[in-house]
Design an enzyme around this catalytic site. Structure first.
Site, short mmCIF file in Angstrom:
data_model
loop_
_atom_site.label_atom_id
_atom_site.label_comp_id
_atom_site.label_asym_id
_atom_site.label_seq_id
_atom_site.Cartn_x
_atom_site.Cartn_y
_atom_site.Cartn_z
N MET A 1 0.85 -1.20 0.00
CA MET A 1 0.00 0.00 0.00
C MET A 1 0.88 1.25 0.00
O MET A 1 2.09 1.12 -0.06
CB MET A 1 -0.92 -0.03 1.23
N THR A 2 0.31 2.41 0.08
CA THR A 2 1.12 3.65 0.13
C THR A 2 1.60 4.14 -1.25
O THR A 2 1.83 3.34 -2.15
CB THR A 2 2.38 3.46 1.00
N THR A 3 1.76 5.44 -1.33
CA THR A 3 2.52 6.03 -2.44
C THR A 3 3.56 6.97 -1.85
O THR A 3 3.20 7.87 -1.09
CB THR A 3 1.61 6.85 -3.37
N LYS B 1 4.59 9.20 6.92
CA LYS B 1 5.43 8.25 6.19
C LYS B 1 6.78 8.84 5.80
O LYS B 1 7.57 8.18 5.14
CB LYS B 1 4.69 7.79 4.92
N SER C 1 2.23 0.82 -3.37
CA SER C 1 1.24 0.28 -4.31
C SER C 1 0.81 1.31 -5.36
O SER C 1 0.41 0.97 -6.46
CB SER C 1 0.01 -0.21 -3.54
#
Lengths: 229, 196
Positions: free
Chosen positions: B1-3, B34, B133
């Site tokens: 997940m995450t960008t 993050k 992701s």
């Protein structure tokens, strides 16, 4: 009658003399008395330490005496340079370990206790040599400003003003008569310098460690004078 | 997940990320951080397992601090990236990998630098990059918008557009954007949306 020395009670540190002393530990304390002195003073909202760097040879860089332990803690030692270095390394690792576990800067007491236990262990086992180093650890944490003193026995002392190393008794005598609770940073540095010169006649550059606010910094005397006129 | 997105600019380096933490198919947290500073001029952007990343960051910070006290000056950006990747490599080789991918960005004597370190311990230097992701979508924006020599101002704009595009199409990314600019003068943070 043979002295306890002649009877070999100073051979192993695990051996007491008949009158209950550990001679090797006492000899280690003796080694500290040859170390260049350090004077520390705690004020209302600060803690400082002053010491002279060792520079006997103009070709060599002076050896630094005050060491950073973390952003909020510093230390200065008297005695064998290698032993001091070992304790400094240990304290730094302890400070970073605390940050890893709690994500907070370590408190001064925790570092001092860890180092105290570490030193003490060297007085309990055969095959090791008690560390020939005394340390002044100073810093700032949530509980306030602190100065602590550690000796080769592992004894921890805290207080308002203290000295370790060569002729520390003379320095301490002066501190005892001239210490006031309302000293400013400048006055504390001046008093510490005066006490230092009681202990040691020397001209080499002075290092100053100052714990103020949330942080500890080491600096030259001229920097300290400029910052705290 | 995450960008996460990183790009090198003429006068500094930019990191950007979304703010969503996923718990399976659920949104676990709407305001997660993050991007973490390592010191005054270095930071990392993380994707993957948050716990692994947090632990790694603390470990790298501790090791860097000890190193700095020992030698008297801080680690360069490339040294920090290599230190991080060595730990990642050890993890992989001992069958207990750190499930995370990190962008290491900073400004040192050699100027702005940007590195990417992955779970295997591979470390590469990049002009622009993205992970998580949402990275295929973010990279699309970066490939078409990034030019060499962009300023940090333009870079922040490109980075937030890349994260925003990913947030629109990737269900693992969302809940606002966090941007960090690192220049010679230090760090500058800006947030767009997301829970506090």
């Amino acid at each position: 009658m043979m002295s306890s020395r002649d009877m070999g009670y100073d051979r192993a540190i695990v051996m007491y003399t008949p009158d209950g002393r550990l001679l090797q530990v006492e000899y280690a304390s003796e080694a500290v008395k040859y170390g260049s002195p350090v004077v520390a003073i705690r004020g209302k909202d600060f803690a400082i330490a002053v010491t002279r760097t060792r520079d006997n040879d103009p070709l060599l860089d002076p050896i630094e005496k005050i060491h950073m332990i973390d952003d909020n803690i510093g230390a200065a030692g008297a005695g064998f340079t290698g032993d001091i270095g070992l304790l400094i390394d240990h304290a730094r690792v302890q400070a970073q370990r605390h940050r890893m576990v709690f994500e907070e800067p370590v408190d001064v007491r925790s570092v001092v206790n860890t180092i105290g236990k570490f030193i003490y262990e060297f007085t309990r086992y055969g095959g090791v040599r008690p560390l020939g180093a005394a340390l002044i650890i100073m810093g700032s944490d949530k509980a306030g400003k602190h100065i602590y003193q550690l000796d080769p026995r592992g004894v921890i002392l805290s207080g308002k003003a203290m000295a370790i190393g060569k002729n520390c008794e003379s320095a301490t005598d002066m501190l005892r008569t001239e210490y006031r609770a309302d000293l400013t940073v400048r006055e504390a540095i001046d008093l510490a310098l005066k006490a230092l010169s009681k202990a040691e006649e020397k001209e080499s550059p002075v290092e100053v460690g100052i714990a103020i606010g949330d942080s500890f910094r080491k600096m030259s005397l001229s920097e300290a004078r400029a910052l705290y006129p | 997940m995450t960008t996460t997105v990183g790009l090198k600019c003429s006068d500094g380096v930019v990191l950007a990320s979304d703010r969503r933490a996923s718990k399976g198919g659920m949104v676990g947290s709407k305001g997660v951080k993050k991007i973490y500073p390592l010191d005054d001029n270095k930071a990392v952007a993380i994707a993957g397992q948050l716990s692994d990343a947090n632990y790694l960051i603390n470990l790298v910070k501790a090791e860097s601090k000890l190193m700095q006290f020992e030698r008297g000056f801080p680690l360069s950006v490339s040294e920090s990236a290599k230190l991080l990747s060595n730990i990642l490599y050890n993890g992989m080789r001992s069958y207990a990998p750190f499930v995370t991918e990190m962008l290491v960005a900073g400004f040192d004597e050699s100027g702005p630098r940007l590195f990417e370190a992955d779970i295997s311990g591979a470390v590469t230097e990049e002009k622009f990059t993205s992970s998580g992701s949402g990275s295929p979508i973010a990279l699309g924006v970066l490939e078409s918008s990034y030019r060499e020599g962009v300023t940090c101002g333009e870079g922040s704009d490109i980075a937030s557009r890349a994260v925003k595009a990913a947030m629109e199409r990737d269900p693992g990314s969302g809940n606002g954007i966090m941007v960090l600019r690192i220049t010679k003068g230090g760090m500058e943070w800006s947030n767009v949306g997301g829970a506090e």
